[in-house]
Write an enzyme that holds these catalytic residues in place. Structure first.
Site, PDB file in Angstrom:
ATOM      1  N   CYS A 162       0.836  -1.209   0.000  1.00 44.58           N
ATOM      2  CA  CYS A 162       0.000   0.000   0.000  1.00 44.58           C
ATOM      3  C   CYS A 162       0.872   1.261   0.000  1.00 44.58           C
ATOM      4  O   CYS A 162       1.577   1.536   0.975  1.00 44.58           O
ATOM      5  CB  CYS A 162      -0.907  -0.049   1.229  1.00 44.58           C
ATOM      6  SG  CYS A 162      -1.774   1.483   1.596  1.00 44.58           S
ATOM      7  N   CYS A 200       0.126   3.726   2.803  1.00 46.83           N
ATOM      8  CA  CYS A 200       0.598   3.154   4.073  1.00 46.83           C
ATOM      9  C   CYS A 200       2.094   3.399   4.237  1.00 46.83           C
ATOM     10  O   CYS A 200       2.551   3.794   5.317  1.00 46.83           O
ATOM     11  CB  CYS A 200       0.330   1.652   4.131  1.00 46.83           C
ATOM     12  SG  CYS A 200      -1.402   1.179   4.054  1.00 46.83           S
TER      13      CYS A 200
END
Length: 146
Positions: A69, A72
């Site tokens: 991600c 993230c």
């Protein structure tokens, strides 16, 4: 009112009882003798997540993330800096949703990154999407005062 508070060691997972009147910044674990607070988030899995959430008398802020991600990965250093600002009043945890899919499902994680603020073993606030350090700290403090 209790004269001690329970805090889980991020190194060995042992529950420590610290006197309320004692400053927790320099506290060391009674089992492994490592500092209880390091100013860094703790990587957790399903077992250690439960121990931290259920065994700590202080609030827990969880970053649910995944290695693939992009947002993230972008938020990771911000969360790291937030640990320096929020500890020892809040324990910061990182939960890899790919490594703990059953737990992520139980927590109803539908998008990442997701921040979960927990106190007394239950969720008190949730935020999905990346934030900067200032945003993480402000969001956490605002939700703790409710």
């Amino acid at each position: 009112m209790s004269t001690t508070r329970q805090i889980v060691c991020g190194h060995c997972g042992r529950i420590n009882r610290l006197p309320v009147e004692r400053a927790p910044e320099g506290a060391r674990c009674g089992a492994c003798h490592q500092p209880i607070f390091t100013g860094h988030p703790i990587e957790v899995n399903e077992a250690t997540f439960g121990r931290h959430v259920a065994g700590s008398d202080i609030p827990v802020l969880v970053d649910v993330w995944a290695p693939w991600c992009g947002p993230c990965r972008a938020m990771a250093p911000m969360f790291e800096r937030a640990a320096q600002a929020l500890e020892p009043g809040v324990r910061l945890l990182k939960l890899n949703s790919d490594s703990a899919p059953a737990l992520s499902s139980r927590l109803n994680i539908s998008g990442i990154p997701t921040l979960l603020l927990m106190r007394g073993g239950r969720e008190i606030a949730r935020h999905s999407g990346a934030m900067d350090t200032r945003g993480i700290v402000a969001w956490t403090e605002a939700n703790l005062t409710r």
